[in-house]
Scaffold this motif. Structure first.
Motif, PDB file in Angstrom:
ATOM      1  N   GLU A  93      41.065  51.623  46.548  1.00 45.73           N
ATOM      2  CA  GLU A  93      41.058  50.229  46.988  1.00 45.73           C
ATOM      3  C   GLU A  93      41.932  50.002  48.221  1.00 45.73           C
ATOM      4  N   ASN A 109      32.984  39.800  43.578  1.00 40.31           N
ATOM      5  CA  ASN A 109      32.723  41.237  43.513  1.00 40.31           C
ATOM      6  C   ASN A 109      33.907  41.986  42.909  1.00 40.31           C
ATOM      7  N   ARG A 110      35.105  41.567  43.257  1.00 41.43           N
ATOM      8  CA  ARG A 110      36.303  42.223  42.714  1.00 41.43           C
ATOM      9  C   ARG A 110      36.384  41.993  41.208  1.00 41.43           C
ATOM     10  N   GLY A 113      33.808  44.124  39.628  1.00 44.13           N
ATOM     11  CA  GLY A 113      34.257  45.515  39.668  1.00 44.13           C
ATOM     12  C   GLY A 113      35.320  45.803  38.619  1.00 44.13           C
ATOM     13  N   GLU A 117      34.819  48.315  35.541  1.00 46.88           N
ATOM     14  CA  GLU A 117      35.759  49.416  35.314  1.00 46.88           C
ATOM     15  C   GLU A 117      36.321  49.349  33.898  1.00 46.88           C
TER      16      GLU A 117
END
Length: 174
Positions: A93, A109-110, A113, A117
């Motif tokens: 990142e 999006n983060r 993500g 994860e």
């Protein structure tokens, strides 16, 4: 050989990091996998390298899980806490985003993500391996079976279960 290792290094690290949850452990896993791969398979044809490398990487991840389970068992017997040494820094990142997204879409999006994860980490190990090798690495069923040391049917089953579990968890992001 060096070009191949440079090509798979970052993805192998990400797979190991998802499995271990610790940057230092992930780096150790990938380094061990690369050294073992070069030692054993440097003379093999280049088209065989990907499944062979990912088999070794997955074996190292499995070994890490076994060692950690034993280590944590001893820690619990002796009343010691769990310390994974993870400082929270993610080198993947740290790279700048070349896409130039808007802050709102970047935030969404983060979040997606991070949830992905987290969800991948919660999958059983074999489902996690099948998902990462098939979806992230793009290996076909036969190559994934070689990498995981199992049958093609087993790969299909693990992958199907992983995708269904992730789909259920990530439903709100559709």
């Amino acid at each position: 050989m060096n070009c191949f290792l440079a090509e798979v290094e970052r993805r192998a690290f990400r797979m190991a990091y998802l499995a271990t949850g610790c940057q230092d452990d992930a780096l150790d896993v990938v380094q061990d996998a690369m050294l073992d791969f070069v030692r054993r398979y440097a003379t093999r044809p280049a088209e065989e390298w990907r499944p062979l490398f990912y088999r070794i990487n997955q074996n190292r991840i499995t070994d890490w899980h076994r060692r950690t389970t034993v280590r944590n068992r001893f820690r619990s017997w002796f009343g010691m806490g769990h310390d994974d040494g993870d400082d929270g820094f993610d080198p993947v990142e740290a790279f700048a985003d070349p896409r130039g997204e808007t802050p709102a879409s970047e935030l969404l999006n983060r979040e997606l993500g991070q949830q992905l994860e987290k969800s991948v980490r919660q999958l059983p190990l074999r489902q996690q391996q099948a998902f990462l090798l098939r979806a992230w690495e793009g290996l076909d069923v036969a190559q994934t079976a070689v990498a995981m040391k199992c049958s093609e049917g087993s790969v299909k089953t693990h992958y199907f279960r992983a995708v269904n579990a992730l789909r259920n968890v990530l439903e709100e992001y559709r």
